[in-house]
Design an enzyme around this catalytic site. Structure first.
Site, mmCIF file in Angstrom:
data_model
loop_
_atom_site.group_PDB
_atom_site.id
_atom_site.type_symbol
_atom_site.label_atom_id
_atom_site.label_comp_id
_atom_site.label_asym_id
_atom_site.label_seq_id
_atom_site.Cartn_x
_atom_site.Cartn_y
_atom_site.Cartn_z
ATOM 1 N N SER A 1 0.832 -1.193 0.000
ATOM 2 C CA SER A 1 0.000 0.000 0.000
ATOM 3 C C SER A 1 0.878 1.259 0.000
ATOM 4 O O SER A 1 1.763 1.364 -0.845
ATOM 5 C CB SER A 1 -0.966 -0.069 1.190
ATOM 6 O OG SER A 1 -2.037 0.806 1.006
ATOM 7 N N ASP B 1 -9.135 -3.576 -5.417
ATOM 8 C CA ASP B 1 -9.069 -4.486 -4.258
ATOM 9 C C ASP B 1 -9.794 -3.898 -3.050
ATOM 10 O O ASP B 1 -9.660 -4.369 -1.939
ATOM 11 C CB ASP B 1 -7.609 -4.831 -3.930
ATOM 12 C CG ASP B 1 -6.814 -3.635 -3.399
ATOM 13 O OD1 ASP B 1 -7.401 -2.544 -3.219
ATOM 14 O OD2 ASP B 1 -5.603 -3.798 -3.158
ATOM 15 N N HIS C 1 -7.442 -5.863 -0.428
ATOM 16 C CA HIS C 1 -6.255 -5.073 -0.068
ATOM 17 C C HIS C 1 -5.518 -5.643 1.151
ATOM 18 O O HIS C 1 -4.343 -5.361 1.356
ATOM 19 C CB HIS C 1 -6.691 -3.627 0.197
ATOM 20 C CG HIS C 1 -5.557 -2.656 0.214
ATOM 21 N ND1 HIS C 1 -4.843 -2.328 -0.908
ATOM 22 C CD2 HIS C 1 -4.986 -1.944 1.235
ATOM 23 C CE1 HIS C 1 -3.894 -1.453 -0.593
ATOM 24 N NE2 HIS C 1 -3.966 -1.212 0.704
#
Ligand code: CA
Length: 296
Positions: free
Chosen positions: A83, A241, A263
């Protein structure tokens, strides 16, 4: 012990927004560090400001890299960021390519997150809702900081507006102008495999009804959150996601962008509860073997 993951340089894992090393006993990289170490890799999970800009986080990462190099005697590191950890790793590699052998983006918002765009529009920082969200994030960040038993450094600065801006499409576009290394030239394309001697890779997942909402994810609240967040996506509606779009994640060599993972599944969260057919650990183990084969 197998040596399949025994890369030349240590693997340094960089968490995303609101990231941590270990909440009491619970690791951010659940099962991943152990799987890589079983393959002979030297793995170090680091912490940077959980709520701050990618540049501030990147400077903290650089300081940590220098410390790791002193401690291990290695000449470089392989950075793997999840991320916002991807943007953080990209910053460090852009500033000190001599210290970084590779950057790997795992579900990185390399062209911004449409969820962050939605929050900017509907929860602006100067509104009551925006201020409430800011306070909530600050409290969550502070509590998580207290519970992080894996981090033993100085108190990390918090800047919520900077953190937020670092994740919007507009904010990441500015970041990309300054630090374009590894980015594709065209939307949805692959990036260069190497820039300034640093290898670039990425992978990501998408929500896939019948897969990502089945299996362990039936019991996983983070999957329900991702399904809710996915509704905020416009440009990549149906191709995200929950927090990052499929093409937004592209950086360097794209290993895959539609693995059936949300995610959090992609870093084996929560507690390894993932959907049908998802193999997050395998992707990390295979990637370490890929880095090893590339001589890094
Ligand atoms: Ca999950």
């Amino acid at each position: 012990m197998s040596q399949d993951c025994a890369t030349r340089y240590p693997l340094v894992l960089v968490p995303g927004m609101l990231g941590f090393i270990r909440l009491v006993l619970y690791p951010y990289w659940y099962g991943i560090i152990a799987a890589l170490r079983r393959g002979g890799a030297v793995v170090i999970a680091v912490q940077v400001s959980p709520l701050n800009s990618s540049e501030v986080r990147g400077e903290q990462l650089l300081a940590r890299i220098e410390q790791i190099l002193r401690e291990t005697g290695a000449q470089k590191v392989n950075l793997i960021g999840h991320s916002q950890g991807s943007l953080t790793a990209r910053y460090a590699a852009a500033q000190r390519p001599d210290l970084v052998a590779s950057v790997t983006s795992v579900a990185g918002p390399n062209h911004g997150s449409e969820l962050a765009d939605y929050l900017q529009k509907h929860y602006p920082a100067d509104s009551a809702k925006g201020r409430l969200l800011g306070v909530l994030l600050r409290v969550i960040g502070a509590v998580m900081g207290l519970l992080d038993t894996g981090y033993r450094g100085p108190k990390l600065p918090v800047d919520i507006p900077a953190s937020h801006h670092s994740l919007t499409t507009e904010g990441v576009a500015l970041f990309n102008q300054r630090y374009p290394q590894g980015l594709p030239d065209t939307w949805g394309g692959q990036g260069p495999d190497e820039v300034n001697g640093v290898r670039y890779y990425s992978w990501s997942g998408t929500l896939q009804p019948g897969k990502t909402d089945r299996g362990g994810n039936l019991f996983d609240g983070t999957n329900r959150s991702c399904r809710l967040f996915a509704k905020t996506f416009v440009r990549e509606a149906g191709h995200c996601d929950g927090m990052v779009g499929r093409y937004s994640s592209h950086l360097g060599t794209v290993i895959g962008d539609d693995f059936p993972m949300d995610h959090f599944d992609i870093v084996n969260q929560s507690l390894g509860l993932v959907g049908k057919g998802a193999q997050p650990l395998r992707l990390f183990v295979e990637h370490a073997a890929r880095l090893k084969a590339a001589g890094v």
